[in-house]
Design a protein around this motif. Structure first.
Motif, PDB file in Angstrom:
ATOM      1  N   THR A 267       1.147  -4.780  -1.851  1.00 23.99           N
ATOM      2  CA  THR A 267       2.384  -4.014  -1.635  1.00 23.99           C
ATOM      3  C   THR A 267       3.598  -4.908  -1.846  1.00 23.99           C
TER       4      THR A 267
ATOM      5  N   TRP B 219       5.914  -0.304   0.964  1.00 24.83           N
ATOM      6  CA  TRP B 219       4.458  -0.126   1.115  1.00 24.83           C
ATOM      7  C   TRP B 219       3.808   0.353  -0.175  1.00 24.83           C
ATOM      8  N   GLN B 220       4.574   0.287  -1.277  1.00 26.83           N
ATOM      9  CA  GLN B 220       4.058   0.678  -2.590  1.00 26.83           C
ATOM     10  C   GLN B 220       3.449  -0.546  -3.278  1.00 26.83           C
TER      11      GLN B 220
END
Length: 236
Positions: free
Chosen positions: A96, A131-132
């Protein structure tokens, strides 16, 4: 006179039998933005990789804050306060955004939360996507992540290898305004960049590298007006 944070003296770098850097010397004053410009193969990346401890030079000296750092490994050089934002960004695509940033602080054993907050303040898009997975970001966002990751080591000197490569003109302008902002916060910057116009407009001092040698130097704005530089690098 400005304090010199980095001093390169007669640096020579070979790859196999090829002389990539042929005895260059230049100084980076503390608090400045210094740029190296030149065509592909001029020796720019070799210079940065050698300063970062990734390549062993054939000769010369690299002094950071008065200490010769040749022979130190890359991690020791990061600990001393020198960090490299590599060409092509080199983020960890499966981790992330937040994890990528935390990896930038892996040599630290203090509280990193203030630095994380600063990176998210500089790059709000990274905060939105924290959080990607890094690999799902756009090219511009990945460049922001690479810069943010380098900042997490709390560098005194940040080296940047082609930060505008492959990015749309609007994103390039964003990246260069962030470079100025980082510099205003006290980080010295050594930049190599094919976009000579943006680099020289931003830098306090510039050096032109041609086939491993420095052929011209001067304040960024002065080089921007130099006829030889205009003809070779600015398309005018």
């Amino acid at each position: 006179m400005s304090e010199i944070i980095l001093s390169i003296k007669d640096l020579k770098v070979n790859y196999g039998g090829i002389e990539a850097v042929k005895g260059i010397s230049f100084d980076v004053p503390k608090g400045d933005i210094v740029t190296l410009i030149g065509a592909n193969g001029a020796g720019k990346s070799s210079t940065l990789r050698t300063i970062a401890g990734l390549v062993r030079p054939k000769g010369g000296a690299i002094e950071f804050q008065g200490e010769n750092i040749i022979g130190k490994d890359a991690a020791s050089i990061v600990k001393k306060g020198v960090t490299l934002v590599p060409e092509g960004r080199r983020i960890f695509p499966d981790l992330t955004v937040n994890e990528n940033l935390r990896i930038g602080a892996y040599l630290r054993n203090d509280d990193i939360s203030a630095d994380l907050d600063w990176v998210y303040e500089l790059f709000p898009r990274l905060k939105e996507r924290s959080w990607q997975a890094g690999g799902t970001l756009s090219g511009g966002e990945q460049q922001m992540l690479a810069v943010g990751r380098a900042l997490m080591s709390r560098p005194k000197l940040m080296m940047m290898d082609e930060p505008s490569l492959g990015l749309a003109p609007l994103i390039v302008r964003d990246i260069f305004s962030i470079i100025k902002e980082i510099n205003k916060r006290g980080v010295t910057i050594l930049l190599i960049e094919q976009n000579a116009n943006m680099a020289l407009s931003t830098a306090h001092m510039g050096y032109v590298l041609e086939t491993g040698r420095i052929t011209l130097s001067g304040p960024g704005k002065e080089l921007l007006a130099n006829e030889a530089v205009k003809a070779a690098y600015l398309g005018t």
